[in-house]
Scaffold this motif. Structure first.
Motif, mmCIF file in Angstrom:
data_model
loop_
_atom_site.group_PDB
_atom_site.id
_atom_site.type_symbol
_atom_site.label_atom_id
_atom_site.label_comp_id
_atom_site.label_asym_id
_atom_site.label_seq_id
_atom_site.Cartn_x
_atom_site.Cartn_y
_atom_site.Cartn_z
ATOM 1 N N THR A 91 0.889 -1.154 0.000
ATOM 2 C CA THR A 91 0.000 0.000 0.000
ATOM 3 C C THR A 91 0.930 1.207 0.000
ATOM 4 O OG1 THR A 91 -1.685 -1.170 1.254
ATOM 5 C CG2 THR A 91 -1.815 1.239 1.227
ATOM 6 N N TYR A 92 1.097 1.814 -1.171
ATOM 7 C CA TYR A 92 2.021 2.929 -1.295
ATOM 8 C C TYR A 92 1.469 4.124 -0.545
ATOM 9 C CZ TYR A 92 3.992 -0.028 -4.902
ATOM 10 O OH TYR A 92 4.538 -1.084 -5.567
ATOM 11 N N GLY A 93 2.332 4.807 0.181
ATOM 12 C CA GLY A 93 1.899 5.927 0.995
ATOM 13 C C GLY A 93 2.868 7.089 0.889
ATOM 14 N N THR A 94 2.673 8.041 1.761
ATOM 15 C CA THR A 94 3.503 9.237 1.777
ATOM 16 C C THR A 94 3.944 9.528 3.204
ATOM 17 O OG1 THR A 94 1.597 10.692 2.091
ATOM 18 C CG2 THR A 94 2.255 10.252 -0.183
ATOM 19 N N VAL A 95 4.908 10.409 3.330
ATOM 20 C CA VAL A 95 5.307 10.938 4.628
ATOM 21 C C VAL A 95 5.275 12.456 4.532
ATOM 22 C CG1 VAL A 95 6.691 8.949 5.329
ATOM 23 C CG2 VAL A 95 7.755 10.787 4.058
#
Length: 167
Positions: free
Chosen positions: A51-55
């Motif tokens: 599950t690609y995400g961000t910071v």
């Protein structure tokens, strides 16, 4: 992780692996048993589905720099993709591919901005151990987390010293 590092004790280590008969015999399972290694912002379930995400990132870097070592197979290449977002959408992108390097090599991922004024909100990063499925070598020994393991491994990417650049 790997004890082979550019600086510090460890580097990130991703690789292509054939599962099922990984280290039981000289056979490599055909079909959907070869998995390309990924390092990314986000999470994965117990089966490895990402599950690609961000910071959070509220600054506007000009590039990402990192050091790498890469064991290629059949002229394979690894990739790195960086995306910076704003509340209005994608603010900047950058991507590179790289090939075999037996010693630590520095690489730069320059960012191309789509807006000169929007404020950054978050950033995402994805490294792939190969851009194409080139398969694996049978009975290969690799160093992983300080130990030696034999299995069916393909391209191997070590990454260290990641840093955002502001110029």
């Amino acid at each position: 992780r790997s004890t082979d590092s550019y600086s510090g004790s460890y580097s990130a280590f991703i690789f292509v692996v054939n599962v099922g008969k990984m280290n039981t015999d000289n056979d490599v399972l055909a079909g959907n048993q070869t998995h390309i290694g990924q390092l990314f912002t986000g999470s994965a379930d117990d089966s490895g589905n990402p599950t690609y995400g961000t910071v959070a990132c509220q600054s506007r870097p000009s590039a990402l720099k990192f050091h790498y070592k890469y064991v290629a197979k059949s002229n394979s290449q690894f990739s790195a993709e960086l995306k910076l977002n704003s509340s209005e959408g994608v603010l900047a992108t950058g991507s590179v591919t790289g090939g075999a390097a037996s010693s630590w090599t520095e690489m730069t991922v320059p960012l191309t901005y789509t807006s000169g004024k929007a404020k950054a909100t978050d950033i995402s990063l994805v490294f792939l151990s190969t851009t194409t499925d080139v398969g694996v070598n049978t009975k290969t020994t690799i160093e992983y987390n300080g130990g030696n393991y034999t299995g069916h491994f393909g391209p191997q990417l070590r990454i260290d010293n990641l840093r955002l650049i502001y110029e």
